[in-house]
Design an enzyme around this catalytic site. Sequence first.
Site, PDB file in Angstrom:
ATOM      1  N   GLU A  49       0.889  -1.165   0.000  1.00 50.69           N
ATOM      2  CA  GLU A  49       0.000   0.000   0.000  1.00 50.69           C
ATOM      3  C   GLU A  49       0.921   1.207   0.000  1.00 50.69           C
ATOM      4  OE1 GLU A  49      -2.009   2.895   0.849  1.00 50.69           O
ATOM      5  OE2 GLU A  49      -2.456   2.086   2.837  1.00 50.69           O
ATOM      6  N   CYS A  85      -2.081   8.885   2.912  1.00 49.59           N
ATOM      7  CA  CYS A  85      -1.800   8.392   1.558  1.00 49.59           C
ATOM      8  C   CYS A  85      -2.991   8.707   0.672  1.00 49.59           C
ATOM      9  CB  CYS A  85      -1.445   6.921   1.566  1.00 49.59           C
ATOM     10  SG  CYS A  85      -2.691   5.930   2.305  1.00 49.59           S
TER      11      CYS A  85
HETATM   12  C1  UN1 Z   1      -3.388   5.883   4.945  1.00 49.28           C
HETATM   13  O1  UN1 Z   1      -3.276   7.088   4.732  1.00 49.28           O
HETATM   14  O2  UN1 Z   1      -2.380   5.119   4.928  1.00 49.28           O
HETATM   15  O3  UN1 Z   1      -9.173   6.571   3.842  1.00 49.28           O
HETATM   16  C2  UN1 Z   1      -4.670   5.214   5.311  1.00 49.28           C
HETATM   17  C3  UN1 Z   1      -8.519   7.141   4.717  1.00 49.28           C
HETATM   18  C4  UN1 Z   1      -8.249   6.378   5.988  1.00 49.28           C
HETATM   19  C5  UN1 Z   1      -7.070   5.495   5.852  1.00 49.28           C
HETATM   20  C6  UN1 Z   1      -5.852   6.129   5.266  1.00 49.28           C
HETATM   21  N1  UN1 Z   1      -9.417   5.606   6.313  1.00 49.28           N
HETATM   22  O4  UN1 Z   1      -8.096   8.271   4.591  1.00 49.28           O
END
Ligand code: UN1
Length: 506
Positions: free
Chosen positions: A262, A296
Amino acid sequence: MRTRDDLAALAHDALRTLGVPDSALAEDGPVLRARSPLVDAELFSVRATAPEEVDDVVDAAHRAFLDWRLVPAPVRGRVVKRLGELLTEHKETLADLVTIEVGKIRSEALGEVQEMIDICDLAVGLSRQLYGRTMPSERPGHRLQEVWHPLGVVGVISAFNFPVAVWSWNTSVALVCGDPVVWKPSELAPLCALGCDALLRRAIAEEGAPDGIHQLLLGGRDVGNALVEHPQVALLSATGSTRMGREVGPKVAARFGRSLLELGGNNAVVVAPSANLDLAVSSIVFAAAGTAGQRCTSMRRLIVHESVADELVGRLEKAFASLPVGDPFEEGTLVGPLVNERAFTAMQEALEAVRIQGGEVLVGGERADVGADGYWARPALVRVPHQDGIVLQETFAPILYVLTYSDLDEALALHNGVSQGLSAGIFTSDQAEAERFLAPDGADTGIANVNSGTSGAEIGGAFGGEKETGGGRESGSDAWKGYMRRSTNTINWSGVVQLAQGVDFG
Ligand code: UN1
């Protein structure tokens, strides 16, 4: 703003409340220094793992696997149920650690712990639903079925930005699937990791599950690398940059391990002429500036139709200019600090690069004076003439690049014209346009939303992305299959040999 000493005391109290033993703290030997971006200072040190110890740790997890895989899945689910209860009870305390170590505002830190509770609920339900399929055999008196078995030790490498939730996505699902977990958290968030480990250990002990099913490795790259290369780690689930994934993926593949990556995103939102702009403005501000642009899933590009560009950009400029940057513990603050100096430098370098390539910073980008040390930045809104150079890269900071388009094909070409493929959104009231965005030739990301921003996904869906985002899927839906081994079984109860495909062998 709390002082360094206040934060250290609060962190100590939190660790004690969560049941972390005092022996986890240490001043000598291999240590990790726990820091807080709220004061840009060290709080205290915790005992770290030496790379040579990784072998024993994985071995202990593997021994636990030999028992754990035989415990019925619904019984395994009880450990995760108990973890969910403990997280509910200690939600505020764990959220304190998230705010102290990575600077999340209160509401987002609590939201992160809620995300953990949600995935525990999902995993408990899943523990009674690890369904295999039966299919009609072509031969009389034969049955054909698939069953799902535990896979083995799961290695989890997590990033600083979701220091607790991403661990729980992997761990709650892995545990019900019958897999022990060895966790190597970010070096920037060892206290969060100690807190999670203590709660899970308590759940494991109370439910009488094997001790070894959760292991924590606190350390740096060398420790992470030992985990990645370990032949007994059946699945390596890693969250972080694309650069990290490029190192990890081939190493795991070389030993025929399974990896779940990821990695970076470069998420965009398209705003069409028919969009409800009120909806678009608040969604975009949260997606771009929430978590100080360090998700992310953070929105990094706005692709707006030229007919509404001036109005939308004007409204965003005002919203960005008035965003309260400051103490994340304070109610009303919406933007906390960047995690460290490196993040701030990367942000400044990106802004410099975009100016050189003809971009114009409309608002923000500068360091905010909040009366404390640390790297506090005002979210930046930047108009760019073309999508190239720095705009193609993920900068883990609150910078939103604005591009315009004149027809939807052009918007989609811009949208898909980056190497990452995590999350996307379109704001439109035109159903055909929304459907086109979600069609096979629409957004090429793992997550695509309509009238909703790029971040803040629920745990029920599978989470992850395509292209340089790495292709992995965690969290809900059928992501659990990645944590299990599929066995296809043919059962012949006919009493006679019958070969498939009509083969006659004498
Ligand atoms: C991440 O930034 O690694 O959708 C995960 C989202 C959160 C998870 C982010 N539920 O922004």
